[in-house]
Design a protein around this motif. Sequence first.
Motif, PDB file in Angstrom:
ATOM      1  N   SER B 177      42.295  49.563  43.854  1.00 52.96           N
ATOM      2  CA  SER B 177      42.120  48.546  44.890  1.00 52.96           C
ATOM      3  C   SER B 177      40.919  48.853  45.767  1.00 52.96           C
ATOM      4  O   SER B 177      41.060  49.342  46.881  1.00 52.96           O
ATOM      5  CB  SER B 177      43.395  48.446  45.748  1.00 52.96           C
ATOM      6  N   ASP B 178      39.747  48.561  45.248  1.00 58.45           N
ATOM      7  CA  ASP B 178      38.566  48.623  46.100  1.00 58.45           C
ATOM      8  C   ASP B 178      38.465  47.293  46.838  1.00 58.45           C
ATOM      9  O   ASP B 178      39.416  46.509  46.851  1.00 58.45           O
ATOM     10  CB  ASP B 178      37.310  48.882  45.248  1.00 58.45           C
ATOM     11  N   PHE B 179      37.345  46.997  47.448  1.00 59.83           N
ATOM     12  CA  PHE B 179      37.242  45.758  48.225  1.00 59.83           C
ATOM     13  C   PHE B 179      37.453  44.524  47.345  1.00 59.83           C
ATOM     14  O   PHE B 179      38.256  43.641  47.646  1.00 59.83           O
ATOM     15  CB  PHE B 179      35.868  45.695  48.903  1.00 59.83           C
ATOM     16  N   PHE B 180      36.745  44.496  46.215  1.00 55.97           N
ATOM     17  CA  PHE B 180      36.869  43.362  45.304  1.00 55.97           C
ATOM     18  C   PHE B 180      38.295  43.258  44.758  1.00 55.97           C
ATOM     19  O   PHE B 180      38.904  42.182  44.755  1.00 55.97           O
ATOM     20  CB  PHE B 180      35.860  43.513  44.155  1.00 55.97           C
ATOM     21  N   GLY B 181      38.846  44.407  44.317  1.00 55.52           N
ATOM     22  CA  GLY B 181      40.192  44.411  43.750  1.00 55.52           C
ATOM     23  C   GLY B 181      41.230  43.941  44.762  1.00 55.52           C
ATOM     24  O   GLY B 181      42.150  43.166  44.437  1.00 55.52           O
ATOM     25  N   THR B 182      41.082  44.373  46.013  1.00 55.49           N
ATOM     26  CA  THR B 182      42.019  43.972  47.059  1.00 55.49           C
ATOM     27  C   THR B 182      41.922  42.464  47.316  1.00 55.49           C
ATOM     28  O   THR B 182      42.945  41.766  47.417  1.00 55.49           O
ATOM     29  CB  THR B 182      41.726  44.740  48.363  1.00 55.49           C
ATOM     30  N   ALA B 183      40.691  41.973  47.401  1.00 55.00           N
ATOM     31  CA  ALA B 183      40.506  40.542  47.622  1.00 55.00           C
ATOM     32  C   ALA B 183      41.160  39.745  46.495  1.00 55.00           C
ATOM     33  O   ALA B 183      41.844  38.742  46.734  1.00 55.00           O
ATOM     34  CB  ALA B 183      39.014  40.214  47.703  1.00 55.00           C
ATOM     35  N   TYR B 184      40.980  40.221  45.280  1.00 56.26           N
ATOM     36  CA  TYR B 184      41.568  39.532  44.131  1.00 56.26           C
ATOM     37  C   TYR B 184      43.094  39.520  44.231  1.00 56.26           C
ATOM     38  O   TYR B 184      43.747  38.489  44.036  1.00 56.26           O
ATOM     39  CB  TYR B 184      41.113  40.206  42.838  1.00 56.26           C
ATOM     40  N   VAL B 194      40.318  31.335  45.242  1.00 56.67           N
ATOM     41  CA  VAL B 194      38.957  30.826  45.466  1.00 56.67           C
ATOM     42  C   VAL B 194      38.443  31.268  46.839  1.00 56.67           C
ATOM     43  O   VAL B 194      37.322  31.801  46.961  1.00 56.67           O
ATOM     44  CB  VAL B 194      38.940  29.287  45.362  1.00 56.67           C
ATOM     45  N   GLU B 195      39.286  31.085  47.868  1.00 58.26           N
ATOM     46  CA  GLU B 195      38.858  31.446  49.217  1.00 58.26           C
ATOM     47  C   GLU B 195      38.564  32.944  49.321  1.00 58.26           C
ATOM     48  O   GLU B 195      37.551  33.355  49.887  1.00 58.26           O
ATOM     49  CB  GLU B 195      39.942  31.071  50.249  1.00 58.26           C
ATOM     50  N   LEU B 196      39.484  33.741  48.763  1.00 56.46           N
ATOM     51  CA  LEU B 196      39.310  35.190  48.882  1.00 56.46           C
ATOM     52  C   LEU B 196      38.062  35.676  48.142  1.00 56.46           C
ATOM     53  O   LEU B 196      37.332  36.540  48.630  1.00 56.46           O
ATOM     54  CB  LEU B 196      40.568  35.908  48.344  1.00 56.46           C
ATOM     55  N   LEU B 197      37.814  35.086  46.963  1.00 54.19           N
ATOM     56  CA  LEU B 197      36.632  35.534  46.214  1.00 54.19           C
ATOM     57  C   LEU B 197      35.344  35.060  46.883  1.00 54.19           C
ATOM     58  O   LEU B 197      34.339  35.765  46.868  1.00 54.19           O
ATOM     59  CB  LEU B 197      36.710  35.060  44.755  1.00 54.19           C
TER      60      LEU B 197
END
Lengths: 242, 224
Positions: B177-184, B194-197
């Motif tokens: 869970s890095d930043f991208f993984g957490t957002a996903y 869509v909003e999170l990405l």
Amino acid sequence: MIEIKKVGKHYGHFQVLSDCTTAVAQGEVVVVCGPSGSGKSTLIKCVNGLEPFQSGDIVVDGTSLAAPGIDLPRLRARVGMVFQHFELFPHMSIMENLSIAQRKVLGRSADEARERGLKLLDRVGLRTQAEKYPGQLSGGQQQRVAIARALAMDPICMLFDEPTSALDPEMINEVLDVMVELARDGMTMMCVTHEMGFARRVAHRVIFMDQGRIVEDAAKEDFFGTPRSERAQLFLSKILRH
Amino acid sequence: MYEFDWSSIPGALPLLGKGLLVTLEVTLTAIVVGIVWGTLLAVARLGANPLLAGLAAGYVNLFRSVPLVMVILWFYLIVPQLLKAVFGEGIADIRLTSALVAFALFEAAYYSEIIRAGIQSVPRGQVAAGLALGFTPAQTMRLIVLPQAFRNMVPLLLTQAIILFQDTSLVYVIGLSDFFGTAYKVGDRDGRLVELLLFAGAVYFAICFAASQVVRRLQSRGVQ
């Protein structure tokens, strides 16, 4: 002090130095001249092992460069060298340029190195520039600093590799003046240079090289009076014409 | 028309912040280890020892010839046992450790090429001057050549760091869970992917754009 015995060097089949033999006594000033590509810079760089050679030997103050296991850093620390393009370290102030090798090679304290550095800057007339960086100085000033940097190591002899040939004409004399003074103080010097005026003033002997060979090795008076070799006569007539 | 709903973002900010810390941890570790190890590789490659030079060249060519995603997976799937042997059994989460190691070793290959070029950009006369003063070849490298090489390389090293920062998002393949993984994960959980990405993209853009402006300023200063 410096004995060069039958030194030969080649890159592949190209012979850069052949059978070069000469010697520089303590306190002697020897000027090495010759056309470009004659091997004079290579020869002087062999003296402190910056250029390796394949045959013969060079002995500096009793230390043979051809001996196996020679401690080159130790030898080089005792032989000062000044380069055509100064080669001050651009990322260090003038004072750091003068003191770093004193501290890291000779093990002097920072204060001791600084004191010695300032003394030598005084000698070359640049004490006020100690905190500047090399890029802020003129070419002539940089070369004087380079001479001071070499002297700070208290060398037993000095090698000069075309110290004025990268300088603008109006800066040549300030460097030569330092070298003349050094010679008069009795420093053992081997200078590759085309400055025949300098040679006339302070050299004891002049060596003329051509195509990797020492063609003429004569006392200054003889060299300028009656050079024996035709090549040297031709060279002198070209260089002294104007 | 798709209705944007950004309401799940404020509540997820602490989680996203933790993810960003993981991203920064992987990035900074890879930069520091990559530059140190990369410097050693570059010096070995340019050095006189043919065995070391060959090994360093092999290492660099290997890592530069495989996709980063695969390296991350290798270190996660194939070498966790080795990692456990090295770092002890006490590692709670092998994913972060394996990602740190994978990125550090991978980036070292790229950094080593930048550093090698930087070392070669220092004039040979500087080496001669260092040696002539009595420095050993190692001292000449450390005191004279490397400081100048790094000064010339700063913009390139920073550019590589920006690329690295973006590439760390690839750790999603091992579920870290890095930043991208957490957002996903948050987007998936709340049905607002869509909003999170978009939000994550904006954050990556803001950080990288700001960093690249710094690099540009450094470069224009270097030109003067």
